[in-house]
Scaffold this motif. Structure first.
Motif, PDB file in Angstrom:
ATOM      1  N   TRP A  56       3.751   8.876  19.507  1.00 19.12           N
ATOM      2  CA  TRP A  56       3.617  10.021  18.590  1.00 19.12           C
ATOM      3  C   TRP A  56       4.980  10.428  18.038  1.00 19.12           C
ATOM      4  O   TRP A  56       5.137  10.676  16.837  1.00 19.12           O
ATOM      5  CB  TRP A  56       2.955  11.203  19.278  1.00 19.12           C
ATOM      6  N   ASN A  57       5.981  10.510  18.916  1.00 16.25           N
ATOM      7  CA  ASN A  57       7.331  10.894  18.468  1.00 16.25           C
ATOM      8  C   ASN A  57       7.888   9.886  17.478  1.00 16.25           C
ATOM      9  O   ASN A  57       8.578  10.252  16.515  1.00 16.25           O
ATOM     10  CB  ASN A  57       8.263  11.033  19.664  1.00 16.25           C
ATOM     11  N   ILE A 117       0.845  -1.196   0.000  1.00 18.22           N
ATOM     12  CA  ILE A 117       0.000   0.000   0.000  1.00 18.22           C
ATOM     13  C   ILE A 117       0.883   1.250   0.000  1.00 18.22           C
ATOM     14  O   ILE A 117       1.723   1.416   0.880  1.00 18.22           O
ATOM     15  CB  ILE A 117      -0.906   0.016   1.245  1.00 18.22           C
ATOM     16  N   PRO A 118       0.714   2.150  -0.975  1.00 18.57           N
ATOM     17  CA  PRO A 118       1.523   3.385  -0.994  1.00 18.57           C
ATOM     18  C   PRO A 118       1.122   4.305   0.153  1.00 18.57           C
ATOM     19  O   PRO A 118      -0.033   4.303   0.607  1.00 18.57           O
ATOM     20  CB  PRO A 118       1.170   4.021  -2.345  1.00 18.57           C
ATOM     21  N   LEU A 119       2.082   5.093   0.629  1.00 19.85           N
ATOM     22  CA  LEU A 119       1.796   6.034   1.708  1.00 19.85           C
ATOM     23  C   LEU A 119       0.726   7.040   1.291  1.00 19.85           C
ATOM     24  O   LEU A 119      -0.055   7.501   2.119  1.00 19.85           O
ATOM     25  CB  LEU A 119       3.075   6.760   2.137  1.00 19.85           C
ATOM     26  N   ALA A 120       0.693   7.391   0.008  1.00 24.83           N
ATOM     27  CA  ALA A 120      -0.311   8.343  -0.479  1.00 24.83           C
ATOM     28  C   ALA A 120      -1.721   7.783  -0.288  1.00 24.83           C
ATOM     29  O   ALA A 120      -2.653   8.514   0.050  1.00 24.83           O
ATOM     30  CB  ALA A 120      -0.074   8.665  -1.945  1.00 24.83           C
ATOM     31  N   THR A 121      -1.878   6.475  -0.492  1.00 29.11           N
ATOM     32  CA  THR A 121      -3.180   5.836  -0.272  1.00 29.11           C
ATOM     33  C   THR A 121      -3.509   5.784   1.214  1.00 29.11           C
ATOM     34  O   THR A 121      -4.631   6.070   1.632  1.00 29.11           O
ATOM     35  CB  THR A 121      -3.179   4.412  -0.851  1.00 29.11           C
ATOM     36  N   LEU A 122      -2.512   5.424   1.996  1.00 29.30           N
ATOM     37  CA  LEU A 122      -2.707   5.344   3.452  1.00 29.30           C
ATOM     38  C   LEU A 122      -3.105   6.698   4.030  1.00 29.30           C
ATOM     39  O   LEU A 122      -3.922   6.772   4.956  1.00 29.30           O
ATOM     40  CB  LEU A 122      -1.419   4.852   4.116  1.00 29.30           C
ATOM     41  N   ALA A 123      -2.541   7.767   3.495  1.00 30.41           N
ATOM     42  CA  ALA A 123      -2.778   9.109   4.026  1.00 30.41           C
ATOM     43  C   ALA A 123      -4.233   9.539   3.910  1.00 30.41           C
ATOM     44  O   ALA A 123      -4.662  10.476   4.596  1.00 30.41           O
ATOM     45  CB  ALA A 123      -1.880  10.121   3.314  1.00 30.41           C
ATOM     46  N   ARG A 124      -4.997   8.855   3.082  1.00 31.46           N
ATOM     47  CA  ARG A 124      -6.417   9.210   2.931  1.00 31.46           C
ATOM     48  C   ARG A 124      -7.286   8.606   4.029  1.00 31.46           C
ATOM     49  O   ARG A 124      -8.452   8.958   4.165  1.00 31.46           O
ATOM     50  CB  ARG A 124      -6.921   8.768   1.550  1.00 31.46           C
ATOM     51  N   GLU A 125      -6.714   7.684   4.809  1.00 30.36           N
ATOM     52  CA  GLU A 125      -7.468   7.020   5.865  1.00 30.36           C
ATOM     53  C   GLU A 125      -7.456   7.847   7.156  1.00 30.36           C
ATOM     54  O   GLU A 125      -6.464   8.499   7.472  1.00 30.36           O
ATOM     55  CB  GLU A 125      -6.867   5.639   6.154  1.00 30.36           C
ATOM     56  N   PRO A 126      -8.545   7.819   7.925  1.00 27.55           N
ATOM     57  CA  PRO A 126      -8.543   8.497   9.226  1.00 27.55           C
ATOM     58  C   PRO A 126      -7.614   7.771  10.197  1.00 27.55           C
ATOM     59  O   PRO A 126      -7.694   6.547  10.342  1.00 27.55           O
ATOM     60  CB  PRO A 126     -10.000   8.419   9.676  1.00 27.55           C
ATOM     61  N   PHE A 127      -6.725   8.513  10.841  1.00 29.45           N
ATOM     62  CA  PHE A 127      -5.760   7.950  11.783  1.00 29.45           C
ATOM     63  C   PHE A 127      -6.198   8.219  13.211  1.00 29.45           C
ATOM     64  O   PHE A 127      -6.600   9.332  13.563  1.00 29.45           O
ATOM     65  CB  PHE A 127      -4.377   8.559  11.570  1.00 29.45           C
ATOM     66  N   ILE A 128      -6.101   7.186  14.033  1.00 27.50           N
ATOM     67  CA  ILE A 128      -6.322   7.325  15.477  1.00 27.50           C
ATOM     68  C   ILE A 128      -4.956   7.156  16.132  1.00 27.50           C
ATOM     69  O   ILE A 128      -4.328   6.101  16.000  1.00 27.50           O
ATOM     70  CB  ILE A 128      -7.309   6.270  15.987  1.00 27.50           C
ATOM     71  N   THR A 129      -4.472   8.182  16.806  1.00 25.76           N
ATOM     72  CA  THR A 129      -3.086   8.195  17.262  1.00 25.76           C
ATOM     73  C   THR A 129      -2.988   8.425  18.764  1.00 25.76           C
ATOM     74  O   THR A 129      -3.935   8.874  19.408  1.00 25.76           O
ATOM     75  CB  THR A 129      -2.285   9.301  16.554  1.00 25.76           C
ATOM     76  N   ARG A 130      -1.796   8.132  19.314  1.00 23.73           N
ATOM     77  CA  ARG A 130      -1.484   8.545  20.674  1.00 23.73           C
ATOM     78  C   ARG A 130      -1.315  10.053  20.700  1.00 23.73           C
ATOM     79  O   ARG A 130      -1.122  10.695  19.671  1.00 23.73           O
ATOM     80  CB  ARG A 130      -0.212   7.854  21.167  1.00 23.73           C
ATOM     81  N   GLU A 131      -1.353  10.624  21.905  1.00 22.58           N
ATOM     82  CA  GLU A 131      -1.300  12.071  22.041  1.00 22.58           C
ATOM     83  C   GLU A 131       0.082  12.619  21.679  1.00 22.58           C
ATOM     84  O   GLU A 131       1.096  11.922  21.806  1.00 22.58           O
ATOM     85  CB  GLU A 131      -1.671  12.484  23.466  1.00 22.58           C
ATOM     86  N   ARG A 132       0.110  13.865  21.235  1.00 23.36           N
ATOM     87  CA  ARG A 132       1.369  14.526  20.898  1.00 23.36           C
ATOM     88  C   ARG A 132       2.268  14.594  22.127  1.00 23.36           C
ATOM     89  O   ARG A 132       1.810  14.902  23.216  1.00 23.36           O
ATOM     90  CB  ARG A 132       1.105  15.939  20.361  1.00 23.36           C
ATOM     91  N   GLY A 133       3.557  14.304  21.904  1.00 24.32           N
ATOM     92  CA  GLY A 133       4.509  14.279  23.007  1.00 24.32           C
ATOM     93  C   GLY A 133       4.750  12.898  23.566  1.00 24.32           C
ATOM     94  O   GLY A 133       5.754  12.666  24.249  1.00 24.32           O
ATOM     95  N   SER A 134       3.840  11.955  23.290  1.00 19.36           N
ATOM     96  CA  SER A 134       4.045  10.573  23.738  1.00 19.36           C
ATOM     97  C   SER A 134       5.138   9.926  22.899  1.00 19.36           C
ATOM     98  O   SER A 134       5.471  10.391  21.801  1.00 19.36           O
ATOM     99  CB  SER A 134       2.751   9.769  23.607  1.00 19.36           C
ATOM    100  N   ASP A 135       5.688   8.822  23.397  1.00 26.34           N
ATOM    101  CA  ASP A 135       6.743   8.125  22.653  1.00 26.34           C
ATOM    102  C   ASP A 135       6.217   7.597  21.321  1.00 26.34           C
ATOM    103  O   ASP A 135       6.921   7.620  20.310  1.00 26.34           O
ATOM    104  CB  ASP A 135       7.307   6.977  23.487  1.00 26.34           C
TER     105      ASP A 135
END
Length: 322
Positions: A203-204, A183-201
């Motif tokens: 996220w970094n 899967i190309p990153l460009a395709t992946l980038a269209r998906e909604p991401f659920i992430t850890r909070e900014r500043g967490s390991d």
């Protein structure tokens, strides 16, 4: 103050550090009433108020600020005494104090158990923290060893790599991309991401992996809990960037799948860290060497992630679409 106890000073120091009785109780594995009782008794010994409450917040009084400084000095001195006695005991009978980043709580107890099986008589003390808390524990000399992904750059520490730390993109098994290859990153980038909070390991690590492309991702939600993120992904709310060492159970039960994304797994590392000037007790030194020599193989066995290789050819033995 002649009747004050070390236990009271430790409880008081925790409350003073958090400025919150509930958080101190959680850290110390005590009930909030027990914490309040210890602080009340210490206040009676001191003869002056140590905290004042304004609205819903508590603050140290001038006397409290002085006492917390002396409390930390006493606690540190007692800890040095314990370490000195542990040196005389050697590994057997020694006390091992390890602090680990939150992603490590999925596997680290098993590493400790394996070490303990070969070193009878060792007393184990494991604490789990987010990055900010872990750096505080390391800075304040509250642990022998810290296990993390990203050692601090502003502390004089000894940082030893002991295992690869892979990150993957996970989705629900019925996600439209689950059956796709490379899967190309460009395709992946269209998906909604659920992430850890900014500043967490996590996220970094995601920031380090995606670099400038991070801004192209659709960050739908930031959540402080890896467990909650996994449940959201399972529910079909989006995809996520997670440590492969945190998803073994979900892959076994086929509640999550790892997407075959170009350039993944992203391979970082686990580090065992200690302050350079710290005199490690024999048991801590032995555990450090145990991680360096056996940590990678044990992690592969525990998490069933094949560490050798990079890119999409390296992967989990279960849950990867093939």
């Amino acid at each position: 103050m002649r009747n004050a106890t070390l236990r009271q000073l430790r409880v008081f120091e925790a409350v003073a550090r958090h400025l919150n009785f509930s958080r101190a109780a959680e850290e110390l594995h005590l009930t909030q009433p027990a914490v309040s009782t210890q602080v009340k008794q210490l206040t009676q010994h001191a003869g002056v108020p140590l905290f004042e409450q304004l609205g819903k917040k508590i603050y140290l009084t001038p006397a409290g600020s002085d006492l917390v400084r002396y409390s930390r000095a006493i606690i540190d001195l007692f800890r040095e005494t314990e370490n000195a006695m542990a040196h005389h005991k050697g590994i057997c009978g020694g006390k091992l104090k390890v602090a680990v980043i939150s992603a490590g709580d999925y596997f680290f107890p098993q590493l400790l158990a394996e070490f303990a099986r070969h070193n009878a008589g060792v007393t184990l003390e494991l604490t789990v923290h987010n990055r900010e808390e872990l750096l505080h524990v390391l800075t304040e000399n509250l642990t022998d060893l810290a296990v993390m992904v990203r050692p601090p750059s502003d502390l004089d520490t000894v940082n030893e790599v002991f295992a690869p730390h892979p990150y993957v993109i996970v989705a629900a098994p019925d996600h439209p991309l689950a059956a796709k290859k490379r899967i190309p990153l460009a395709t992946l980038a269209r998906e909604p991401f659920i992430t850890r909070e900014r500043g967490s390991d996590t996220w970094n690590s995601m920031q380090e992996t995606f670099g400038r492309r991070l801004k192209q991702l659709r960050i739908a939600m930031e959540i402080k809990s890896t467990e909650t993120i996994k449940q959201a992904v399972i529910a079909g709310m989006g995809v996520s960037f997670l440590s492969a060492h945190t998803i073994s159970l979900e892959l076994e039960t086929r509640r999550l799948t790892v997407l075959d994304v170009e350039g993944f797994p992203a391979m970082l590392h686990w580090y065992v860290v200690h302050r350079k000037a710290k005199h490690l007790p024999p048991v801590a030194r032995a555990f450090q060497q145990f991680l360096i020599k056996e940590g990678a193989a044990l992690l592969e066995k525990i998490t069933r992630f094949k560490h050798h290789g990079t890119g999409t050819k390296a992967g989990l033995r279960a849950g990867v679409r093939s």
